[in-house]
Write a protein that holds these residues in place. Structure first.
Motif, PDB file in Angstrom:
ATOM      1  N   SER A   3      10.019  49.934 -40.030  1.00 12.77           N
ATOM      2  CA  SER A   3       9.540  49.116 -41.121  1.00 12.77           C
ATOM      3  C   SER A   3      10.174  47.750 -41.060  1.00 12.77           C
ATOM      4  CB  SER A   3       9.860  49.793 -42.461  1.00 12.77           C
ATOM      5  OG  SER A   3      11.238  49.738 -42.665  1.00 12.77           O
ATOM      6  N   GLN A 160       4.825  46.738 -50.213  1.00 12.49           N
ATOM      7  CA  GLN A 160       4.663  45.700 -49.196  1.00 12.49           C
ATOM      8  C   GLN A 160       6.000  45.078 -48.821  1.00 12.49           C
ATOM      9  OE1 GLN A 160       1.797  43.031 -50.867  1.00 12.49           O
ATOM     10  NE2 GLN A 160       0.053  44.335 -50.409  1.00 12.49           N
ATOM     11  N   PHE A 163       7.880  48.055 -46.628  1.00 10.38           N
ATOM     12  CA  PHE A 163       7.277  48.508 -45.375  1.00 10.38           C
ATOM     13  C   PHE A 163       6.575  47.389 -44.607  1.00 10.38           C
ATOM     14  CE2 PHE A 163       7.559  52.353 -47.926  1.00 10.38           C
ATOM     15  CZ  PHE A 163       8.033  53.274 -47.015  1.00 10.38           C
ATOM     16  N   GLY A 165       3.167  44.882 -44.030  1.00  6.58           N
ATOM     17  CA  GLY A 165       1.750  45.220 -43.954  1.00  6.58           C
ATOM     18  C   GLY A 165       1.057  45.054 -45.291  1.00  6.58           C
ATOM     19  N   TRP A 218      -4.385  53.498 -41.692  1.00  6.56           N
ATOM     20  CA  TRP A 218      -3.782  53.524 -43.026  1.00  6.56           C
ATOM     21  C   TRP A 218      -3.163  54.884 -43.301  1.00  6.56           C
ATOM     22  CZ3 TRP A 218      -4.187  49.664 -47.035  1.00  6.56           C
ATOM     23  CH2 TRP A 218      -4.858  48.502 -46.638  1.00  6.56           C
ATOM     24  N   HIS A 219      -2.110  54.873 -44.117  1.00  8.03           N
ATOM     25  CA  HIS A 219      -1.533  56.098 -44.672  1.00  8.03           C
ATOM     26  C   HIS A 219      -2.055  56.248 -46.098  1.00  8.03           C
ATOM     27  CE1 HIS A 219       1.585  56.683 -41.494  1.00  8.03           C
ATOM     28  NE2 HIS A 219       1.410  55.375 -41.348  1.00  8.03           N
ATOM     29  N   LEU A 235      -1.326  52.627 -47.526  1.00  9.22           N
ATOM     30  CA  LEU A 235      -0.434  51.702 -46.839  1.00  9.22           C
ATOM     31  C   LEU A 235      -0.905  51.481 -45.409  1.00  9.22           C
ATOM     32  CD1 LEU A 235       2.230  50.090 -46.424  1.00  9.22           C
ATOM     33  CD2 LEU A 235       3.295  52.275 -45.801  1.00  9.22           C
ATOM     34  N   GLN A 236      -1.073  50.218 -45.043  1.00  7.38           N
ATOM     35  CA  GLN A 236      -1.268  49.844 -43.645  1.00  7.38           C
ATOM     36  C   GLN A 236       0.012  49.167 -43.189  1.00  7.38           C
ATOM     37  OE1 GLN A 236      -3.873  46.546 -42.612  1.00  7.38           O
ATOM     38  NE2 GLN A 236      -4.740  47.742 -40.930  1.00  7.38           N
ATOM     39  N   PRO A 237       0.847  49.859 -42.363  1.00 10.99           N
ATOM     40  CA  PRO A 237       2.150  49.299 -41.994  1.00 10.99           C
ATOM     41  C   PRO A 237       2.016  48.026 -41.165  1.00 10.99           C
ATOM     42  CG  PRO A 237       2.018  51.661 -41.537  1.00 10.99           C
ATOM     43  CD  PRO A 237       0.633  51.204 -41.830  1.00 10.99           C
ATOM     44  N   MET A 244       5.231  56.862 -38.488  1.00  8.30           N
ATOM     45  CA  MET A 244       6.468  56.509 -39.161  1.00  8.30           C
ATOM     46  C   MET A 244       7.505  57.604 -38.960  1.00  8.30           C
ATOM     47  SD  MET A 244       5.458  54.657 -42.737  1.00  8.30           S
ATOM     48  CE  MET A 244       4.758  56.113 -43.457  1.00  8.30           C
ATOM     49  N   GLN A 248      11.111  57.390 -43.306  1.00  8.63           N
ATOM     50  CA  GLN A 248      10.135  56.469 -43.880  1.00  8.63           C
ATOM     51  C   GLN A 248       9.050  57.212 -44.652  1.00  8.63           C
ATOM     52  OE1 GLN A 248       9.623  54.454 -39.940  1.00  8.63           O
ATOM     53  NE2 GLN A 248       9.565  52.621 -41.210  1.00  8.63           N
ATOM     54  N   LEU A 252       8.207  56.677 -48.517  1.00 11.85           N
ATOM     55  CA  LEU A 252       6.852  56.413 -49.014  1.00 11.85           C
ATOM     56  C   LEU A 252       6.465  57.439 -50.076  1.00 11.85           C
ATOM     57  CD1 LEU A 252       4.333  54.652 -48.727  1.00 11.85           C
ATOM     58  CD2 LEU A 252       3.527  56.208 -46.940  1.00 11.85           C
TER      59      LEU A 252
END
Length: 512
Positions: A3, A160, A163, A165, A218-219, A235-237, A244, A248, A252
């Motif tokens: 990250s 944001q 992490f 992204g 994406w997550h 989340l898009q890292p 990850m 991490q 998240l």
């Protein structure tokens, strides 16, 4: 993938970064050798070895285990080539230098290993401190949020920052809150609405688990609160399509739980605020109705009396005048009944009513209620099924009579004869019922019969029959005050049936 704030270890760094680390380590060895070569005649070989070991420690601190191991081997080679006689040759005149080389290499590798391990542990501690700090800042900011939109904005910003992204907090769609999410417009690149909705419905996190190009970018983590799922954190890292680390993922998940709890807290704050508004509105409405009804009742009583006096005045009225006087008296009585209902409803809901509980005969109360509504039931067949041997029941006779009066008036207005009144005793309770043989309850109230007992609710909203929908609400308030139950249903053979169940305990023994 590391990250934006996580430390890079050798196993996590990208291949290009690892190659640069080894190149820098080699350059440091070359630089150190170039600095010491002019001083070869001034420095003792032992001091040269110590300076090389110091360089190995520095490389281990900066780039880790692999580069420090490379530096240890290069240092041994450089020491042999540049500082051991004969110089600029790998030949060794003194066999003891073989031991020196071995010890130098072993000490370099061990020192590099220990230093790199210490560096790694320090980075891990710093990383945990940053994660704890991020969670603390998120909790502090969420504690001041009063709206769901504020929680969304704070959550997205915090994720944001930690992490890198892009991050989205998706809430349920108001049109279908149990199945789908309110999606952003326009859709971000790589965002898959189907996966976000799947994570919301299944309560399972979805996202890339490998560095495969075909993996999603994406997550999607469900926002699981104690009561229900409140949405999805997407989340898009900073490095898309790279899995990850486990820490991490845990971070998240923790972010998602904090956001979910905040959303649930805000939801219940809104519910509580609305409940307080409803309670205060109800209190003000009851106070207003009670004040208006009290002031109206006195002139209405006088109006009824004057209309009756006019009907019997001398000389006698003409038929048309007598009919008008009778109509005035009837309308005044109906308005007086409505006023009394408003007063009773306000008094019952204020909690200021004290029940006058006495042992009563159900047969007598039923008879008194029928006498009170004889004008309303005139010309209608009424069937009474009340056994003479019913046990005494403890209740407020005036209020229970009012319940029966309202139910009988309701049957006369909206039902059809014959009207049946019945009573029977059960173990621990007394059951009273009033039934008509009319059209029954409207289809719109199927499985929602309890709505009939709310204030200002009428079964037939467009009915021409007069009334404002307070009679059944008064019945429920009285029965609730007796800790009983009132229900409405359609009878199997047609018509509506209202059933009142009152608690009953053994009557006291009569003494002679």
């Amino acid at each position: 993938m590391a990250s934006a704030t996580e430390p890079h270890s050798d196993t996590q760094a990208a291949p290009s970064s690892a190659r640069r680390s080894y190149a820098y380590a080699a350059l440091c060895c070359v630089a150190l050798t170039l600095l010491m070569t002019p001083l070869a005649n001034l420095l003792d070989p032992a001091n040269v070895v110590m300076l090389y070991l110091l360089g190995t420690v520095g490389i281990a601190l900066r780039w880790g285990r692999g580069p420090s191991a490379l530096a240890s081997m290069l240092n041994v080679v450089a020491f042999d080539f540049f500082f051991v006689s004969p110089r600029f040759s790998f030949a060794v005149n003194d066999v003891q230098y073989i031991v020196t080389f071995a010890v130098m290499l072993a000490v370099g590798l061990l020192t590099g290993q220990l230093t790199a391990g210490l560096r790694f542990q320090a980075n891990i501690a710093a990383s945990r401190e940053r994660r704890a700090q991020s969670l603390f800042e998120l909790s502090r900011e969420l504690s001041s949020a009063l709206l769901a939109s504020q929680v969304v904005q704070i959550g997205e910003s915090a994720v944001q920052r930690h992490f890198g992204g892009s991050a989205l907090v998706l809430l349920p769609d108001s049109r279908d809150p149990h199945e789908s999410l309110a999606l952003p417009e326009p859709m971000p690149a790589g965002f898959e609405a189907s996966m976000a909705n799947a994570a919301y419905r299944t309560d399972q996190a979805l996202g890339p688990t490998t560095a495969d190009v075909a993996a999603p970018a994406w997550h999607y983590v469900p926002l699981v609160a104690p009561m229900r799922v409140r949405g999805v954190l997407a989340l898009q890292p900073a490095q898309p399509r790279w899995p990850m680390a486990s820490e991490q993922h845990q971070q998240l998940d923790t972010f998602a739980r904090q956001i979910a709890i905040a959303l649930e807290r805000v939801h219940y704050v809104e519910v509580s605020h609305q409940a307080l508004i409803d309670i205060e509105s109800e209190r003000l409405r009851n106070a207003l109705l009670a004040a208006i009804s009290h002031d109206v009742r006195t002139p209405l009583t006088a109006l009824v009396g004057l209309a009756e006096t006019l009907r019997h005045s001398q000389p006698a009225l003409t038929p048309a005048q007598a009919e008008n006087a009778a109509a005035i008296a009837e309308q005044a009585r109906e308005l007086a009944t409505l006023t009394n209902n408003l007063l009773d409803m306000a008094r019952l809901q204020s909690g200021n009513v004290s029940l006058r509980l006495e042992w009563q005969s159900v047969e007598e109360v039923v008879g008194s209620a029928l006498r009170s509504v004889r004008s309303v039931l005139a010309g209608k067949e009424v069937r009474v099924h009340v056994p003479a041997d019913l046990p005494l029941v403890e209740f407020d006779a005036t209020l229970i009579e009012r319940v029966l009066v309202n139910l009988l008036e309701n049957a006369a207005k909206y039902g059809a004869p014959p009207i049946e009144v019945s009573a029977h005793a059960q173990e621990g309770s007394m059951v009273l019922s009033v039934r008509d043989h009319g059209p029954g309850l409207p289809p719109s109230l199927q499985s929602r019969e309890h709505l009939l007992f709310e204030k200002f609710t009428r079964g037939h909203a467009e009915s021409a029959t007069t009334g404002v929908g307070l009679g059944l609400a008064i019945c429920k308030a009285v029965v609730d005050a007796h800790r009983g139950e009132i229900r409405a249903r359609n009878a199997s053979t047609g018509g509506a049936e209202f059933t009142v169940t009152l608690p009953r305990k053994p009557a006291p023994l009569l003494t002679e």
